[in-house]
Every structure is written in C-alpha cells, then in structure tokens.
Design a protein around this motif. Structure first.
Motif, short mmCIF file in Angstrom:
data_model
loop_
_atom_site.label_atom_id
_atom_site.label_comp_id
_atom_site.label_asym_id
_atom_site.label_seq_id
_atom_site.Cartn_x
_atom_site.Cartn_y
_atom_site.Cartn_z
N LEU A 155 -38.12 -71.80 16.71
CA LEU A 155 -36.91 -72.62 17.58
C LEU A 155 -37.20 -74.17 18.52
O LEU A 155 -36.24 -75.01 17.80
CB LEU A 155 -37.16 -71.65 18.47
CG LEU A 155 -35.88 -72.34 20.02
CD1 LEU A 155 -34.34 -72.03 19.20
CD2 LEU A 155 -35.58 -70.79 20.59
N LEU A 156 -37.63 -74.49 18.42
CA LEU A 156 -38.42 -75.64 19.18
C LEU A 156 -37.85 -76.83 17.93
O LEU A 156 -37.49 -77.35 17.75
CB LEU A 156 -39.56 -75.78 19.50
CG LEU A 156 -39.75 -77.63 20.02
CD1 LEU A 156 -38.70 -77.73 20.64
CD2 LEU A 156 -41.06 -77.23 20.36
N GLY A 158 -36.50 -76.22 14.58
CA GLY A 158 -35.08 -75.94 15.10
C GLY A 158 -34.28 -76.70 15.71
O GLY A 158 -33.25 -77.64 15.42
N LEU A 159 -34.20 -77.17 16.88
CA LEU A 159 -33.85 -78.07 17.55
C LEU A 159 -34.09 -79.62 17.33
O LEU A 159 -32.63 -80.49 17.29
CB LEU A 159 -34.09 -77.56 19.72
CG LEU A 159 -33.37 -76.26 19.53
CD1 LEU A 159 -33.90 -76.03 21.09
CD2 LEU A 159 -32.24 -75.80 19.61
N LEU A 162 -32.28 -80.36 14.24
CA LEU A 162 -30.85 -80.55 14.48
C LEU A 162 -30.09 -81.56 15.57
O LEU A 162 -29.47 -82.17 14.87
CB LEU A 162 -29.72 -78.94 15.86
CG LEU A 162 -30.15 -77.54 14.97
CD1 LEU A 162 -29.89 -76.11 15.74
CD2 LEU A 162 -29.14 -77.79 13.52
N ALA A 163 -30.90 -82.02 15.90
CA ALA A 163 -30.73 -83.18 16.69
C ALA A 163 -30.90 -84.46 15.55
O ALA A 163 -30.25 -85.46 15.61
CB ALA A 163 -31.38 -83.49 17.93
#
Length: 640
Positions: A155-156, A158-159, A162-163
């Motif tokens: 999840l980290l 992925g964030l 995405l940035a």
C-alpha cells in the motif's frame, strides 16, 4: 474517456495486478513452506514418540500415562494408538486452537497436512501404529500477520507509485497532444506545427484507426476463407478432404521435375480392401466417415514431415507423398503404427494393405506408380495390413552416415554451385534469379533432391545454407544480378545461423540489397514466432524475404502483414489449367489481390507453358518463373 483517464486506469490496473500477483505469490510460497514444515514436524514427532514407546513396557497403564503426558503439553491435536488390525488402544484429541485470525482467512489458507504415522515394535513384531497430528494454529497466525505486513508495504509502495505516475502523466500530456494534432494535419496533407491539442482528438484518431484496421482485417480474412473454400472444392475430394487424383498426380509430377529437395522422397499407396463390402455392411455414411478418418490419420503422418501430401486416387486407393525423406523403413514403421487403429477396430476393422517406394529426380511418374501398383497387389494378397517396400532401383552415391557426412562436408568446402532460373515481371524484366544449390558429389554436380535428405538427417542445414549465402553474395558482387536462394526451416530456427547470416550481410551491404531469401510456407504456419524473429533481424539489412510453394494455406496471407515479407511464390498447382478454368483464375486473382493488400509481390512458380504467362499477369501477378519463362515474356508467349 480522456487519455489521462485511460493512463490512470492502466497505471491503477498495473498496480493492482502487481500487488495481487506479489501477494498471491508471497502467501502461496509461505503457505507451501509452512505446510511442508508442519508435515515434517508431524512425521518427526510421530517417529520420536514411537521410538520411545518401543523401548518402554507395553502395558495399558504405561501407554496411557505416556500418551496423556505428551498430549497435555498442548502441542498436539491428535494422538492415537491402534493395533495392526485397526483396533483402538488409546486416543487423545483436542480442538484446533486458532485465535486471532479471521475465519475467512482460515478457510482460504486451509493447511492440508496429513498426520504423522509411525510403527511401534514389541521385539520383532509390530505392536501398534501411532498417529500424531500437531496443533498448527500458530501457522495461521504467522501467515496472517505476514500477509498484513506485506499488504501494508505494498500500500505504501502503491501510494508512492501513484505520486510518481501523476508527475509523469503531467509531463507527457502536452507532447502527446502535440503529436495528435500533427498526426491529424498529416492525414489531411497539411504539414503544420502543432498547437496544444485536446484529448478528445486523440481518441477520435485511435478510434478511426481501430475501425480501419478491423474492417481491413475482416475483409482480408473473409477473402482468404472464400479463396480457400474455392481451392478445396476444386482440388480436394469432397468426402475425405484429401487431394483429388488429378491434383495429387500433378503435384507428384512437379516434385519429380523440381530442382530442390522435393525431387526425392517416399511415395506410399494405401488401399481400403473390399470397399464395396464395407459399404454394404456399414452403409455409405459410416464408410465415408471411416475413410475421412483414415485420411486424417495419413495427414497427421504427413504433417510430421512438413511438406507431406495425401491424395485419393480412386474410391479405395489413397496416396501419401513425403518429399525429402529417404528412411523408408522408419516411414513404414510409422505408417503401420498410424494405420493400426483402423485395422484393429473391434467392430469392423479395415483391411489396409499398402506399398512404399523411394522416388528420385530421374524417375518417371508412370514407372513409380506402376511399381507401387504391383507391390500393392502383392500386399493385398498377403495380409490385412501388409506394407510392401518396392525394391530400390537407385544407386546410392555413398553408404552409411559417415561416408555421406564426409562427402557433403568436403563438397561444401569446395564450394556450392548455383543454378539460374529467371523470375520475370510483366515487362520481361528480371526480378531475380532463382538459384537452387548444387553440390559436387561422386564426380558430378547433383541437385538438392539427391543430397537434401542426408543434409537434413545429418543436421547440416545451417552449414549448407551459409555456403549458399556466401556463393550468392559472391555472384552478386561479381555480376550484379539479384539472386534468390532457399533457406531451410532448421536454419531459421538456429539463432547461431541467424547471427552468422547477419554478419555476412553486414559485410556486403550493397550485395545484401540484391539478395532474395525464400523460406518454406510451413514455417509461417507452424513456427510463426521463429519467422517473425528472423524477419525482424534481417529486414534492416535490405534483403528481400518471402515464402515459397504457397498454396495450401491461402487463408493465412492476411495474417502475414506484420512480418515484413516482400513476396510470396505460389505453387505450381495453382497455375494448372488456368486457361480453361474460370474458378482457378478467380483463385489466383484473389490471392494476388490479398498479397497486394498487405504490400507483398505475388509470383507464380513452375510455369511450364509460355502461353500461360500473359494470362498470369492479367490476373494481377507481379512475376513468373519456371520452364516456360526462360525464353518467354508477356510480349512473346510462344517461346523458342
């Protein structure tokens, strides 16, 4: 939907795919590892406890105390003792202790671990069997916490991804829009500089191109299917799907007169004995079904040898042609094995006598068929599945693998001779010279039909093809004529050959542009990936690449547009009787149109009659070659 939204969906899809795949692999790997460890632990504990019991007294009290003591440690779900006959001696069982883990996760993971078992001895006899299963709730908890940690890290990541993706999309959006505007201007033949575009315009371009590609692809595919259906109706037997008698005998004649590996091989005749009786016992429909199955069996054997053909000569006689093959004993064994399923049918077996013969470049078709007919008659009189071999009349140049290998390698070292058969366009201009190879063997130059079976058997295809390439490049440098040569399928599959071919073409860049490379049609059907890789490597060097002997797979022409092929050579059977057959002319015209639709030249092979040359060009073909083309041109159809 805007381009940016599409990019975001793709990025999100990739992230989800990467997360899901990695999580699945991680959980699966951990699951397998833990399950294996639990299985080993059960086995080790069972063996250790069984050894302890073996060394202790076997009275009920002692066994009960030992089992209770072990079970009370809390590490086991089940401890069970049974006699060799299966009677229960002692049993302790507890509930599975799985705390702190969701029930759905337990259902998904579901460790499937068999209990450990070991035998307990009393002297020299088996006293009992111990079954032991440990508690593995800790395994579920360990895997659950590991999965949570892995999901958190992804999840980290992925964030962060995405940035970074947002930053990249913002950076490429403006140039993409500029490309859209410029592409639209070029399509309208206006070469202007691009302003800042809108995403809607890119979507319209993509949709328009997709529609165009789809419509063109469907049209080409339908046309190819129509032509193939027409060809099969003209050339194939309607009941079994085998080649008709006329077409098969024409192909046989072409093979005997060819200047390549097809000039030598094996011809087999198979007869369905007592066909009239079969029709009476089975009925025409069932008999036809069996005959069609027999043809499919023969076609599977033909497919094993790439260019094999199957024909129906009359109601009960079928022929199998295997060009470039000379191991007649091996073919006889394979044919016997393929036919066994029909001769061993428990209901009504077919009686399938047959005969096989080797044919060579100097044989006459009538002589080969006459010898086979005699051997077939003898086989029919001798037994149900008798396969006779016609006595070989050809004098072998050499005896044994070693002698052939030495002779072939010596001949290739001395040099390859190239024959010359012109390929002319509609104005009588030379497209290139077809140049099949010759080797100097046993005191004279021999064509490929004599030595190619041994080249293939000994795995010397790449060595021969490189020798041919060197000879053709040398000829181009000295004379300037474009040359067309054949490459074997084995060489195309050989990465080392492709690298060496590239090196030779790069050493002669000007001559490489005058080299026409021909590969078998079967390569485009069975090994399209190898052919695509070959074309990708050689196209930048300027040589022409095409397929030879095209005919049986006309429906695949539309699928060849992305290979970068330059031309197709249609087999001789497609040009037969074109003056008198309107349907045959329609097939050739359609195939030429398909070739032109994907940017390839269409060339007719084996044109024997000079009178056919003008007709072929009227049908849209770009070139012709064969015995009737040596002196004849469109302006001079009479020849000399």
């Amino acid at each position: 939907m805007s381009l940016v939204k599409q990019l975001w969906l793709i990025i999100l899809g990739l992230l989800v795919l990467a997360f899901g795949g990695s999580l699945f692999i991680g959980v699966t790997s951990s699951h397998d590892y833990i399950e294996r460890e639990i299985r080993l632990k059960n086995a080790d504990n069972a063996n250790a406890l069984a050894l302890t019991m073996t060394q202790m007294p076997k009275d009920d009290v002692t066994l009960e105390l030992l089992v209770s003591a072990q079970f009370d440690t809390g590490h086991y779900r089940l401890i069970e003792l049974r006699t060799p006959s299966g009677e229960l001696i002692e049993r302790r069982q507890a509930e599975a202790g799985i705390d702190g883990v969701p029930g759905w996760f337990v259902d998904v993971i579901d460790f499937d671990v068999p209990p450990g078992q070991a035998g307990i001895q009393d002297g020299w006899r088996q006293f009992a069997t111990l079954t032991l299963e440990g508690q593995h709730g800790f395994a579920y908890r360990s895997l659950w916490h590991g999965t949570l940690a892995l999901a958190g890290w992804f999840l980290l990541a992925g964030l962060i991804s995405l940035a970074l993706a947002w930053w990249l999309v913002r950076g490429i959006r403006r140039p993409l829009q500029a490309v859209i505007s410029q592409a639209q201007d070029i399509a309208q033949r206006r070469f202007t500089t691009a302003d800042e575009p809108r995403t809607r315009e890119l979507r319209e371009v993509v949709q328009a191109m997709n529609r165009l590609s789809t419509v063109v692809g469907e049209q080409l595919g339908k046309e190819g299917q129509r032509l193939d259906a027409l060809r099969r109706r003209l050339q194939h037997d309607g009941v079994t799907g085998a080649l008709g008698r006329t077409t098969f005998l024409e192909r046989l004649g072409v093979h005997l007169q060819s200047q390549d590996y097809r000039a030598g091989g094996i011809l087999a005749l198979i007869r369905v004995a007592h066909l009239a009786e079969l029709n009476e016992r089975l009925g025409y429909a069932e008999t036809d079904r069996r005959l069609a199955g027999l043809v499919r069996t023969l076609e599977r054997l033909a497919e094993d040898h790439a260019d094999g053909l199957v024909g129906r000569l009359n109601g009960s006689d079928f022929a199998l042609l295997l060009p470039g093959v000379d191991d007649i004993d091996d073919i006889r064994h394979d044919l016997h094995r393929h036919l066994a399923v029909w001769t061993q049918d428990a209901s009504i077996p077919l009686s399938l006598p047959g005969a096989l013969a080797l044919y060579g470049p100097e044989d006459r078709q009538s002589d080969v068929l006459s010898a086979l007919d005699g051997a077939l008659a003898d086989a029919e009189a001798q037994g149900q599945q008798r396969l006779n071999i016609v006595a070989e009349k050809h004098d072998r140049l050499f005896t044994g693998h070693a002698a052939w290998r030495d002779a072939l390698q010596a001949a290739m070292q001395e040099g390859v001779q190239l024959a010359r058969f012109p390929v002319l366009d509609d104005r009588g201009r030379l497209l290139h010279m077809e140049s099949p190879s010759r080797l100097y063997l046993d005191g004279q130059w021999r064509n490929a039909g004599i030595f190619m079976p041994w080249i293939t058997r000994l795995g010397l295809e790449a060595e021969l093809d490189l020798s041919v390439v060197e000879a053709s490049l040398k000829h181009i440098v000295e004379h300037g004529d474009p040359v067309g040569i054949n490459l074997s399928a084995a060489s195309i599959r050989d990465a080392r050959f492709v690298l060496e071919l590239q090196a030779r073409l790069q050493a002669h860049p000007e001559a490489a542009t005058e080299l026409w490379l021909e590969v078998p049609e079967a390569l485009a059907v069975r090994e399209l990936t190898s052919l695509r890789s070959f074309c990708r490597e050689l196209r930048p060097l300027g040589c022409r690449i095409g397929l030879e002997h095209v005919g049986a797979n006309v429906t695949r022409i539309a699928d060849l547009h992305d290979l970068g092929l330059d031309y197709l050579k249609f087999e001789e059977g497609l040009t037969t009787d074109i003056e008198n057959s309107h349907e045959q002319r329609g097939i050739l015209r359609g195939m030429a149109t398909l070739c032109h639709s994907v940017g390839m030249l269409a060339i007719a092979e084996g044109v024997a009659d000079p009178a056919q040359v003008p007709t072929l060009f009227e049908l849209g073909l770009d070139g012709v070659t064969g015995p009737g083309v040596r002196s004849a041109t469109p302006g001079d159809a009479s020849g000399q």
